[in-house]
Design a protein around this motif. Structure first.
Motif, short mmCIF file in Angstrom:
data_model
loop_
_atom_site.label_atom_id
_atom_site.label_comp_id
_atom_site.label_asym_id
_atom_site.label_seq_id
_atom_site.Cartn_x
_atom_site.Cartn_y
_atom_site.Cartn_z
N GLY A 43 0.64 -1.23 0.11
CA GLY A 43 0.01 -0.30 -0.09
C GLY A 43 1.05 1.12 0.12
N ALA A 44 1.95 1.05 0.23
CA ALA A 44 2.97 2.41 0.10
C ALA A 44 3.11 2.91 -1.19
CB ALA A 44 4.44 2.04 0.76
N ASP A 45 3.50 4.27 -1.51
CA ASP A 45 3.47 4.66 -2.58
C ASP A 45 4.67 5.20 -3.00
OD1 ASP A 45 3.11 7.22 -1.83
OD2 ASP A 45 1.03 7.10 -1.82
N SER A 46 5.48 5.51 -1.71
CA SER A 46 6.95 5.71 -1.94
C SER A 46 7.47 5.23 -0.52
CB SER A 46 6.88 7.24 -1.87
OG SER A 46 6.33 7.99 -0.76
N ALA A 47 9.00 5.30 -0.53
CA ALA A 47 9.74 4.96 0.74
C ALA A 47 10.99 5.68 0.74
CB ALA A 47 10.19 3.55 0.06
N ILE A 48 11.39 5.78 2.09
CA ILE A 48 12.39 6.47 2.64
C ILE A 48 13.46 5.24 3.38
CG2 ILE A 48 13.67 8.21 4.08
CD1 ILE A 48 11.21 10.02 3.66
N VAL A 49 14.48 5.00 2.65
CA VAL A 49 15.53 4.20 3.45
C VAL A 49 16.48 5.02 4.25
CG1 VAL A 49 15.09 2.12 1.54
CG2 VAL A 49 16.96 4.01 1.24
N VAL A 50 16.83 4.36 5.47
CA VAL A 50 17.57 5.04 6.32
C VAL A 50 19.01 4.56 6.51
CG1 VAL A 50 17.87 5.92 8.81
CG2 VAL A 50 15.70 6.01 7.79
N SER A 51 20.01 5.02 6.10
CA SER A 51 21.41 4.36 6.48
C SER A 51 22.36 5.29 7.39
CB SER A 51 21.84 4.29 5.08
OG SER A 51 23.24 3.53 5.23
N THR A 52 23.07 4.65 8.08
CA THR A 52 24.27 5.41 8.64
C THR A 52 25.41 5.10 7.66
OG1 THR A 52 24.54 3.17 9.90
CG2 THR A 52 23.44 4.85 11.21
N PRO A 53 26.49 6.06 7.92
CA PRO A 53 27.67 6.13 7.07
C PRO A 53 28.63 5.11 7.14
CG PRO A 53 27.66 7.85 8.51
CD PRO A 53 26.40 7.14 9.09
N ASP A 54 27.99 3.59 7.11
CA ASP A 54 29.27 2.73 7.42
C ASP A 54 28.88 1.75 6.47
OD1 ASP A 54 27.70 0.48 9.00
OD2 ASP A 54 26.81 2.37 9.64
N ASP A 55 29.80 0.92 6.01
CA ASP A 55 29.70 -0.28 4.99
C ASP A 55 28.76 -1.16 5.29
OD1 ASP A 55 31.69 0.57 3.05
OD2 ASP A 55 33.11 0.15 4.48
N VAL A 56 28.63 -1.73 6.60
CA VAL A 56 27.49 -2.90 6.93
C VAL A 56 26.05 -2.27 6.45
CG1 VAL A 56 26.48 -4.20 8.86
CG2 VAL A 56 28.96 -3.92 8.44
N CYS A 57 25.79 -1.12 6.96
CA CYS A 57 24.40 -0.58 6.88
C CYS A 57 24.29 -0.23 5.30
CB CYS A 57 24.27 0.88 7.70
SG CYS A 57 22.47 1.38 7.72
N VAL A 58 25.31 0.25 4.76
CA VAL A 58 25.32 0.76 3.25
C VAL A 58 24.67 -0.51 2.49
CG1 VAL A 58 26.33 1.43 1.35
CG2 VAL A 58 26.44 2.79 3.13
N ARG A 59 25.26 -1.68 2.81
CA ARG A 59 24.99 -2.86 1.97
C ARG A 59 23.68 -3.13 2.14
NH1 ARG A 59 28.74 -8.09 2.70
NH2 ARG A 59 30.08 -6.68 1.37
N SER A 60 23.19 -3.15 3.47
CA SER A 60 21.79 -3.70 3.75
C SER A 60 20.69 -2.86 3.13
CB SER A 60 21.62 -3.70 5.46
OG SER A 60 21.51 -2.52 5.95
N VAL A 61 20.98 -1.34 3.19
CA VAL A 61 20.22 -0.44 2.37
C VAL A 61 20.02 -0.60 1.16
CG1 VAL A 61 19.55 2.05 2.01
CG2 VAL A 61 20.13 1.10 4.47
N GLU A 62 21.16 -0.97 0.35
CA GLU A 62 21.20 -1.34 -1.11
C GLU A 62 20.31 -2.20 -1.50
OE1 GLU A 62 24.08 -2.65 -4.72
OE2 GLU A 62 24.72 -2.76 -2.74
N ILE A 63 20.25 -3.49 -0.76
CA ILE A 63 19.30 -4.79 -0.77
C ILE A 63 17.94 -4.41 -0.55
CG2 ILE A 63 18.92 -7.04 0.00
CD1 ILE A 63 21.98 -7.27 0.36
N THR A 64 17.86 -3.60 0.66
CA THR A 64 16.44 -3.14 1.11
C THR A 64 15.69 -2.49 -0.05
OG1 THR A 64 16.98 -3.41 3.29
CG2 THR A 64 15.08 -2.15 2.97
#
Length: 240
Positions: free
Chosen positions: A130-151
């Protein structure tokens, strides 16, 4: 019709729920009617951030199951309306039912925030329904950035067309010293368009708890205000 935004991260502990609460406050400050829903089944936390834990009796699961009318699940937090997550999953919680529930709020709100759980499993797919848009939240570290890319890729697979990035807990000095990724590196790695950068602020969670509203004086709070205005379509310059 309300703008429905799922807030996600993939990895836990990056401040996603705090971002949801803070953006709700910022949009409230812009005079908008906001509904915030916690979709972290069994691990809900938005009621704590909004400071209304003692008032939670019903949740959006009760609405879907027909155990209560939607107005009985709503908790008023200033001019923000909030609905908590169920404590347990139910087979009746399907994407179709979630979408139907969200659409029933269309005429009542300007913006609906859906606070997704960590990970990209069943609860996550419900949050995206039901969402028409999304905001993904990342901290500036490699581990989080990778998970956000996949998300972000997973969100796109559900047909959510507009996906934007918030870089949270950013410390400019540490980024300059190469202790953390810089802004361009986070954007390039996630391949998601930036909507805002929020500086690290140890007090921001406590500010979100206030029922009477946000005090937009710190750099992080000002960042949320600018992001809220961008959500509303304003052209607001990036400041760090």
């Amino acid at each position: 019709m309300a703008k429905k935004i799922v807030i996600a991260s993939g990895k836990g502990g990056v401040g996603k729920s705090t971002v949801t609460a803070a953006l709700s406050r910022a949009l409230e400050n812009e005079g908008k009617k906001v509904l915030a829903l916690d979709f972290d089944i069994g691990l809900r936390s938005l009621d704590l951030l909004f400071g209304v834990r003692e008032f939670v009796v019903k949740n959006w699961g009760d609405i879907i199951l027909g155990d209560c009318e939607k107005e009985h699940a709503i908790i008023h937090v200033g001019n923000i309306d909030f609905i908590s997550a169920p404590l347990n999953f139910n087979d009746s919680f399907t994407p179709e039912k979630v979408k139907e529930m969200l659409e029933s709020f269309d005429e009542l709100y300007d913006v609906i925030f859906i606070d997704a759980p960590a990970g990209i499993h069943e609860g996550f797919s419900l949050a995206c329904a039901g969402a028409d848009s999304a905001i993904v939240v990342s901290t500036p570290d490699d581990v989080c950035v990778r998970s956000v890319e996949i998300t972000a890729q997973k969100i796109a697979s559900y047909g959510v067309g507009e996906i934007r990035l918030i870089i949270n807990r950013f410390i400019k000095k540490l980024s300059a010293k190469r202790k953390f990724l810089n802004i361009d590196e986070v954007i390039d790695s996630t391949t998601v368009q930036l909507i805002g950068v929020v500086p690290y602020d140890a007090k921001i969670g406590f500010s979100s708890m206030q029922k009477t509203g946000f005090n937009f004086k710190t750099s992080s709070q000002k960042s949320f205000s600018r992001i809220a205005r961008r959500i509303l379509g304003e052209n607001v310059p990036l400041k760090i």
